[in-house]
Design a protein around this motif. Structure first.
Motif, PDB file in Angstrom:
ATOM      1  N   MET A 234     -47.323  12.865   2.112  1.00 57.94           N
ATOM      2  CA  MET A 234     -47.548  13.594   3.362  1.00 57.94           C
ATOM      3  C   MET A 234     -48.902  13.214   3.943  1.00 57.94           C
ATOM      4  O   MET A 234     -49.814  12.817   3.219  1.00 57.94           O
ATOM      5  CB  MET A 234     -47.489  15.116   3.132  1.00 57.94           C
ATOM      6  CG  MET A 234     -47.691  15.936   4.397  1.00 57.94           C
ATOM      7  SD  MET A 234     -47.189  17.683   4.230  1.00 57.94           S
ATOM      8  CE  MET A 234     -48.076  18.163   2.761  1.00 57.94           C
ATOM      9  N   VAL A 235     -49.018  13.347   5.254  1.00 58.40           N
ATOM     10  CA  VAL A 235     -50.280  13.145   5.963  1.00 58.40           C
ATOM     11  C   VAL A 235     -50.679  14.486   6.572  1.00 58.40           C
ATOM     12  O   VAL A 235     -49.854  15.166   7.185  1.00 58.40           O
ATOM     13  CB  VAL A 235     -50.141  12.074   7.067  1.00 58.40           C
ATOM     14  CG1 VAL A 235     -51.388  12.031   7.945  1.00 58.40           C
ATOM     15  CG2 VAL A 235     -49.879  10.706   6.441  1.00 58.40           C
TER      16      VAL A 235
ATOM     17  N   GLU B  13     -49.248  17.677  -4.946  1.00 51.64           N
ATOM     18  CA  GLU B  13     -48.577  16.638  -4.170  1.00 51.64           C
ATOM     19  C   GLU B  13     -49.621  15.726  -3.534  1.00 51.64           C
ATOM     20  O   GLU B  13     -50.567  16.211  -2.904  1.00 51.64           O
ATOM     21  CB  GLU B  13     -47.717  17.293  -3.091  1.00 51.64           C
ATOM     22  CG  GLU B  13     -46.939  16.329  -2.220  1.00 51.64           C
ATOM     23  CD  GLU B  13     -46.047  17.066  -1.224  1.00 51.64           C
ATOM     24  OE1 GLU B  13     -45.467  16.382  -0.370  1.00 51.64           O
ATOM     25  OE2 GLU B  13     -45.948  18.300  -1.302  1.00 51.64           O
ATOM     26  N   PRO B  14     -49.513  14.403  -3.700  1.00 56.49           N
ATOM     27  CA  PRO B  14     -50.520  13.497  -3.135  1.00 56.49           C
ATOM     28  C   PRO B  14     -50.414  13.407  -1.613  1.00 56.49           C
ATOM     29  O   PRO B  14     -49.328  13.185  -1.071  1.00 56.49           O
ATOM     30  CB  PRO B  14     -50.181  12.153  -3.788  1.00 56.49           C
ATOM     31  CG  PRO B  14     -48.715  12.241  -4.099  1.00 56.49           C
ATOM     32  CD  PRO B  14     -48.448  13.686  -4.436  1.00 56.49           C
ATOM     33  N   VAL B  15     -51.546  13.594  -0.940  1.00 59.49           N
ATOM     34  CA  VAL B  15     -51.548  13.557   0.528  1.00 59.49           C
ATOM     35  C   VAL B  15     -52.728  12.733   1.021  1.00 59.49           C
ATOM     36  O   VAL B  15     -53.719  12.538   0.298  1.00 59.49           O
ATOM     37  CB  VAL B  15     -51.619  14.969   1.141  1.00 59.49           C
ATOM     38  CG1 VAL B  15     -50.447  15.822   0.683  1.00 59.49           C
ATOM     39  CG2 VAL B  15     -52.947  15.643   0.808  1.00 59.49           C
TER      40      VAL B  15
ATOM     41  N   VAL C 177     -50.463   4.722   3.289  1.00 58.16           N
ATOM     42  CA  VAL C 177     -49.442   5.621   2.747  1.00 58.16           C
ATOM     43  C   VAL C 177     -48.612   4.891   1.692  1.00 58.16           C
ATOM     44  O   VAL C 177     -48.346   5.415   0.595  1.00 58.16           O
ATOM     45  CB  VAL C 177     -48.539   6.166   3.867  1.00 58.16           C
ATOM     46  CG1 VAL C 177     -47.311   6.862   3.277  1.00 58.16           C
ATOM     47  CG2 VAL C 177     -49.307   7.147   4.751  1.00 58.16           C
ATOM     48  N   LEU C 178     -48.216   3.676   2.014  1.00 58.23           N
ATOM     49  CA  LEU C 178     -47.424   2.881   1.068  1.00 58.23           C
ATOM     50  C   LEU C 178     -48.230   2.559  -0.193  1.00 58.23           C
ATOM     51  O   LEU C 178     -47.723   2.663  -1.328  1.00 58.23           O
ATOM     52  CB  LEU C 178     -46.963   1.581   1.729  1.00 58.23           C
ATOM     53  CG  LEU C 178     -45.757   1.660   2.662  1.00 58.23           C
ATOM     54  CD1 LEU C 178     -45.517   0.321   3.334  1.00 58.23           C
ATOM     55  CD2 LEU C 178     -44.514   2.114   1.903  1.00 58.23           C
TER      56      LEU C 178
ATOM     57  N   VAL D 296     -45.746  14.689   8.543  1.00 56.51           N
ATOM     58  CA  VAL D 296     -47.104  14.908   9.027  1.00 56.51           C
ATOM     59  C   VAL D 296     -47.287  16.397   9.291  1.00 56.51           C
ATOM     60  O   VAL D 296     -46.471  17.009   9.977  1.00 56.51           O
ATOM     61  CB  VAL D 296     -47.376  14.107  10.320  1.00 56.51           C
ATOM     62  CG1 VAL D 296     -48.752  14.451  10.888  1.00 56.51           C
ATOM     63  CG2 VAL D 296     -47.275  12.610  10.044  1.00 56.51           C
ATOM     64  N   MET D 297     -48.332  16.960   8.727  1.00 61.25           N
ATOM     65  CA  MET D 297     -48.651  18.365   8.951  1.00 61.25           C
ATOM     66  C   MET D 297     -50.033  18.452   9.577  1.00 61.25           C
ATOM     67  O   MET D 297     -50.958  17.743   9.155  1.00 61.25           O
ATOM     68  CB  MET D 297     -48.611  19.152   7.633  1.00 61.25           C
ATOM     69  CG  MET D 297     -48.952  20.638   7.792  1.00 61.25           C
ATOM     70  SD  MET D 297     -48.874  21.551   6.221  1.00 61.25           S
ATOM     71  CE  MET D 297     -47.100  21.695   6.023  1.00 61.25           C
TER      72      MET D 297
END
Length: 431
Positions: free
Chosen positions: A75-76, A7-9, A68-69, A98-99
């Motif tokens: 996710m961040v 997953e891209p973060v 992000v866009l 956000v994690m």
């Protein structure tokens, strides 16, 4: 074998002047990789302290939303533990979950837990982490990743304070239930530990930063000296490949025996809830006769890793125990190995000469109080002969008219225990 979908973060970090900032950010990337998260961009800011509301300053938060866009990140991931309001406010601007670092480590631990004890410990830590974050989307996401029984069903169900208090009570009941279950599990584990202690074998514990090669070293020792060679431990090139402490018995060519334990790896900023939850798992390290700290010698951050290990040991209450430091993975450098300087070794776990050197040092430290003595054991004391054969390094055995003559290296405890059978004129002990 199908590849794990990533997953891209975007990772974010606040540089407040710490000397290990670059190291901690590199470590965050590795933690993301360990949880199938692909880092597509890193955003940092230099500030004296985090902004109370949003962690970053407002301008940097807007910049983050644009990135992000542009990247399509879903996710961040922040390098620090964030407050519930910081998570909530950041998510309101960046429009993706956000994690924080603590949540990421908890998710990794949850995915790695295998034994019932490890699963309960991780679930306890996760629920304690969720308690103040019941109303945030990141909490819901953590539920989904860790599979905790609290679940996302309770999160965001209602906006009212009454609903949050209800959710809090549900979590508290689950926490109490898990603590009760852990007591039962710990009782069983304590029984096994007491059984091992009654055998009176020295205990050597491998400790160190995660992915430094502890399990590889343990398997090399098991393969050559293990009482049960097939009981090797899992090895995988990832952070926190295993969370369970493995204990194996080794017997060397001279019949000396010891217990070797491979403990859970450490990482900087290990969440307090996890440190507390895994104290029982680290019992073997706290009660070892010798600690073997394994360090990735090929890493530019090895000094930081050693600091992390020592800080964690102090945090979990491990006393100052005898220790040797093993700089592993020397085969990935241009350094000659194996090499020893005092209590520091430079080795490669895949090299036979390196393992020989490590064994020599371990035996030197653990069996330093052994003495050489000669015993004449009457024939009707076969249990004594059996004990010496099982627990001592027997150098020679002869049979005389009055009994069995045994020359052996024994512990000082056994030396005095069997003093009635000592043959004084043939005793070579230094006492």
């Amino acid at each position: 074998m199908a590849e794990i979908e990533t997953e891209p973060v975007i990772t974010i970090g606040l540089n407040t002047g710490e000397t290990d900032y670059d190291y901690s950010m590199a470590e965050l990337d590795a933690l993301c990789e360990a949880n199938a998260l692909a880092v597509v961009e890193t955003v940092t800011q230099n500030l004296n302290r985090p902004v109370a509301a949003t962690y970053f300053g407002s301008g940097k938060v807007d910049e983050l939303a644009t990135i992000v866009l542009d990247t399509g990140a879903t996710m961040v991931v922040a390098n620090d533990e964030l407050t519930p309001s910081q998570i909530r406010n950041l998510e309101a601007v960046v429009k993706v979950p956000v994690m924080d670092r603590t949540g990421l480590i908890l998710a990794i631990f949850s995915n790695r837990a295998q034994s019932r004890e490890a699963k309960l410990q991780v679930e306890l830590a996760s629920l304690q982490y969720q308690m103040p974050r019941l109303h945030t989307a990141a909490s819901q996401r953590l539920d989904q990743q860790t599979g905790t029984s609290a679940g996302g069903g309770f999160t965001n169900r209602g906006a009212g304070e009454g609903q949050r208090e209800l959710n809090r009570r549900v979590l508290q009941r689950q926490i109490n239930h898990i603590r009760h279950e852990l007591k039962d599990v710990n009782k069983a584990a304590e029984t096994k530990r007491q059984q091992r202690e009654r055998v009176q074998l020295p205990n050597v514990a491998l400790i160190g930063y995660t992915n430094a090669g502890k399990s590889t070293i343990m398997n090399a020792l098991i393969k050559r000296f293990g009482v049960n060679e097939d009981k090797q431990v899992m090895v995988k090139n990832m952070l926190f490949a295993t969370l369970d402490t493995s204990v194996r018995q080794l017997q060397f060519d001279d019949a000396k025996k010891l217990l070797l334990s491979d403990t859970v790896g450490f990482v900087s900023k290990l969440p307090t809830t996890l440190v507390e939850a895994f104290k029982s798992t680290l019992y073997e390290a706290a009660n070892a006769d010798l600690l073997v700290q394994v360090v990735d010698y090929s890493s530019d951050n090895r000094d930081d890793m050693m600091t992390t290990t020592m800080d964690t040991l102090h945090e979990i209450g491990v006393p100052d125990l005898p220790m040797v430091t093993v700089f592993n993975k020397a085969d990935l450098t241009e350094t000659d190995y194996p090499f020893r300087t005092g209590d520091d070794l430079i080795i490669s776990a895949n090299d036979e000469a390196s393992i020989n050197l490590l064994v020599d040092v371990i035996k030197e430290k653990v069996f330093k109080d052994y003495v050489t003595a000669t015993f004449l054991v009457p024939f009707d004391k076969g249990d004594v002969v059996s004990y010496l054969n099982d627990h001592a390094s027997v150098l020679a055995t002869e049979y005389e008219a009055t009994g069995t003559l045994i020359k052996a290296e024994v512990t000082t405890i056994d030396f005095h225990r069997f003093s009635d059978y000592l043959v004084e004129d043939r005793d070579s002990a230094n006492n």
